[in-house]
Design a protein around this motif. Structure first.
Motif, PDB file in Angstrom:
ATOM      1  N   GLY A   1     -32.090   5.858  30.805  1.00 48.74           N
ATOM      2  CA  GLY A   1     -31.716   7.254  31.033  1.00 48.74           C
ATOM      3  C   GLY A   1     -30.260   7.447  31.379  1.00 48.74           C
ATOM      4  N   ILE A   2     -29.376   6.968  30.514  1.00 47.57           N
ATOM      5  CA  ILE A   2     -27.930   7.108  30.712  1.00 47.57           C
ATOM      6  C   ILE A   2     -27.349   7.790  29.480  1.00 47.57           C
ATOM      7  N   ARG A   3     -26.598   8.854  29.686  1.00 42.14           N
ATOM      8  CA  ARG A   3     -25.958   9.547  28.568  1.00 42.14           C
ATOM      9  C   ARG A   3     -24.478   9.715  28.865  1.00 42.14           C
TER      10      ARG A   3
ATOM     11  N   VAL B   1     -25.123  -2.034  40.650  1.00 48.66           N
ATOM     12  CA  VAL B   1     -24.933  -1.318  39.390  1.00 48.66           C
ATOM     13  C   VAL B   1     -25.394   0.128  39.530  1.00 48.66           C
ATOM     14  N   ALA B   2     -26.547   0.324  40.184  1.00 49.87           N
ATOM     15  CA  ALA B   2     -27.082   1.676  40.363  1.00 49.87           C
ATOM     16  C   ALA B   2     -26.100   2.555  41.130  1.00 49.87           C
ATOM     17  N   LYS B   3     -25.440   1.998  42.136  1.00 51.76           N
ATOM     18  CA  LYS B   3     -24.464   2.771  42.914  1.00 51.76           C
ATOM     19  C   LYS B   3     -23.257   3.146  42.062  1.00 51.76           C
ATOM     20  N   HIS B   4     -22.803   2.213  41.232  1.00 46.29           N
ATOM     21  CA  HIS B   4     -21.660   2.512  40.364  1.00 46.29           C
ATOM     22  C   HIS B   4     -22.032   3.570  39.322  1.00 46.29           C
ATOM     23  N   LEU B   5     -23.253   3.501  38.796  1.00 48.94           N
ATOM     24  CA  LEU B   5     -23.694   4.514  37.834  1.00 48.94           C
ATOM     25  C   LEU B   5     -23.766   5.887  38.487  1.00 48.94           C
ATOM     26  N   GLN B   6     -24.248   5.941  39.728  1.00 46.68           N
ATOM     27  CA  GLN B   6     -24.311   7.215  40.434  1.00 46.68           C
ATOM     28  C   GLN B   6     -22.911   7.783  40.637  1.00 46.68           C
ATOM     29  N   ALA B   7     -21.956   6.909  40.959  1.00 47.23           N
ATOM     30  CA  ALA B   7     -20.568   7.358  41.130  1.00 47.23           C
ATOM     31  C   ALA B   7     -20.005   7.894  39.818  1.00 47.23           C
ATOM     32  N   LEU B   8     -20.302   7.229  38.703  1.00 45.90           N
ATOM     33  CA  LEU B   8     -19.841   7.707  37.398  1.00 45.90           C
ATOM     34  C   LEU B   8     -20.454   9.063  37.060  1.00 45.90           C
ATOM     35  N   ALA B   9     -21.722   9.257  37.453  1.00 41.74           N
ATOM     36  CA  ALA B   9     -22.374  10.545  37.208  1.00 41.74           C
ATOM     37  C   ALA B   9     -21.728  11.640  38.042  1.00 41.74           C
ATOM     38  N   GLU B  10     -21.446  11.355  39.306  1.00 36.53           N
ATOM     39  CA  GLU B  10     -20.832  12.348  40.186  1.00 36.53           C
ATOM     40  C   GLU B  10     -19.421  12.707  39.734  1.00 36.53           C
ATOM     41  N   LYS B  11     -18.757  11.775  39.068  1.00 35.12           N
ATOM     42  CA  LYS B  11     -17.402  12.037  38.584  1.00 35.12           C
ATOM     43  C   LYS B  11     -17.385  12.637  37.183  1.00 35.12           C
TER      44      LYS B  11
ATOM     45  N   PHE C   1     -18.661  11.434  34.188  1.00 33.73           N
ATOM     46  CA  PHE C   1     -18.508  10.594  33.003  1.00 33.73           C
ATOM     47  C   PHE C   1     -19.834  10.300  32.307  1.00 33.73           C
ATOM     48  N   ILE C   2     -20.927  10.305  33.069  1.00 27.30           N
ATOM     49  CA  ILE C   2     -22.243  10.054  32.488  1.00 27.30           C
ATOM     50  C   ILE C   2     -23.255  11.007  33.104  1.00 27.30           C
ATOM     51  N   GLU C   3     -24.412  11.091  32.467  1.00 29.61           N
ATOM     52  CA  GLU C   3     -25.543  11.848  33.007  1.00 29.61           C
ATOM     53  C   GLU C   3     -26.718  10.897  33.138  1.00 29.61           C
ATOM     54  N   LEU C   4     -27.383  10.916  34.290  1.00 30.75           N
ATOM     55  CA  LEU C   4     -28.507  10.025  34.547  1.00 30.75           C
ATOM     56  C   LEU C   4     -29.811  10.809  34.530  1.00 30.75           C
ATOM     57  N   THR C   5     -30.839  10.243  33.911  1.00 37.55           N
ATOM     58  CA  THR C   5     -32.176  10.830  33.909  1.00 37.55           C
ATOM     59  C   THR C   5     -33.100   9.904  34.673  1.00 37.55           C
TER      60      THR C   5
END
Length: 202
Positions: free
Chosen positions: A64-66, A42-52, A54-58
């Motif tokens: 810490g997901i926006r 899940v953490a890897k998929h969230l990082q991919a979404l942030a890099e693309k 779609f989300i911002e991670l804190t």
């Protein structure tokens, strides 16, 4: 930028969870929602979404997901991250693509063609820090005082400020604890491109 099926499913899960609960889920809650035993995937998929974009991670926050508004294609660039560049002494790199990264077009001028990861402290007074990703606009032409990515010797790549004096060239660090580089006329030397902006990873 396109999403994988799992990334798209996680993004929809985030939207639904925030709409229902008024707050984002934790990584563990997302893993449980998808029936996954480990949160690492899940953490890897969230990082991919942030890099693309779609989300911002804190970091350091359990929730810490926006969600971010979808970026317009005209506002973003997809740039390949290629190897590393030394802000210190030249380092050897291969021309391999680590991954593609979506970046804000407004952060760079002129338009970059690729990104390099900085390693070293020799350009800190120019605001270029160890670990930064710098945009590079490929060109052999550079003016006195511009920051360039240069090849020194056999595949030695470095980022420095270019100084011209007559026909001689010198690569100047932006840190007084580092020495300038005077290219040896017997070595291969070329300006590979211009520094045109950076993004800072946390």
């Amino acid at each position: 930028m396109s999403l994988t099926d799992r990334q798209d499913a996680i993004l929809e899960y985030l939207r639904a969870s925030i709409a229902a609960n008024g707050r984002p889920p934790t990584i563990l809650e997302i893993a449980e929602g998808f029936g996954l035993a480990s949160p690492n995937g899940v953490a890897k998929h969230l990082q991919a979404l942030a890099e693309k974009g779609f989300i911002e991670l804190t970091r350091g926050r359990a929730r810490g997901i926006r969600l971010l508004e979808a970026r317009r294609a005209s506002d973003t660039l997809s740039l390949p991250l290629i190897g590393r560049v030394a802000a210190g002494i030249p380092i050897l790199v291969g021309d391999h693509i680590e991954r593609e990264i979506a970046v804000d077009r407004a952060l760079f001028r002129p338009r970059p063609r690729y990104l390099l990861r900085v390693q070293g402290q020799s350009m800190i007074e120019a605001g270029i820090l160890d670990g930064d990703l710098i945009g590079v606009h490929p060109t052999p032409d550079a003016e006195h005082g511009q920051i360039v990515v240069a090849r020194v010797g056999e595949e030695g790549i470095t980022v420095k400020r270019l100084h011209r004096k007559g026909r001689s060239l010198r690569l100047m660090p932006c840190n007084p604890t580092f020495a300038p580089i005077d290219p040896d006329p017997t070595e291969d030397f070329a300006v590979e491109g211009l520094y045109c902006g950076l993004i800072r990873t946390v």
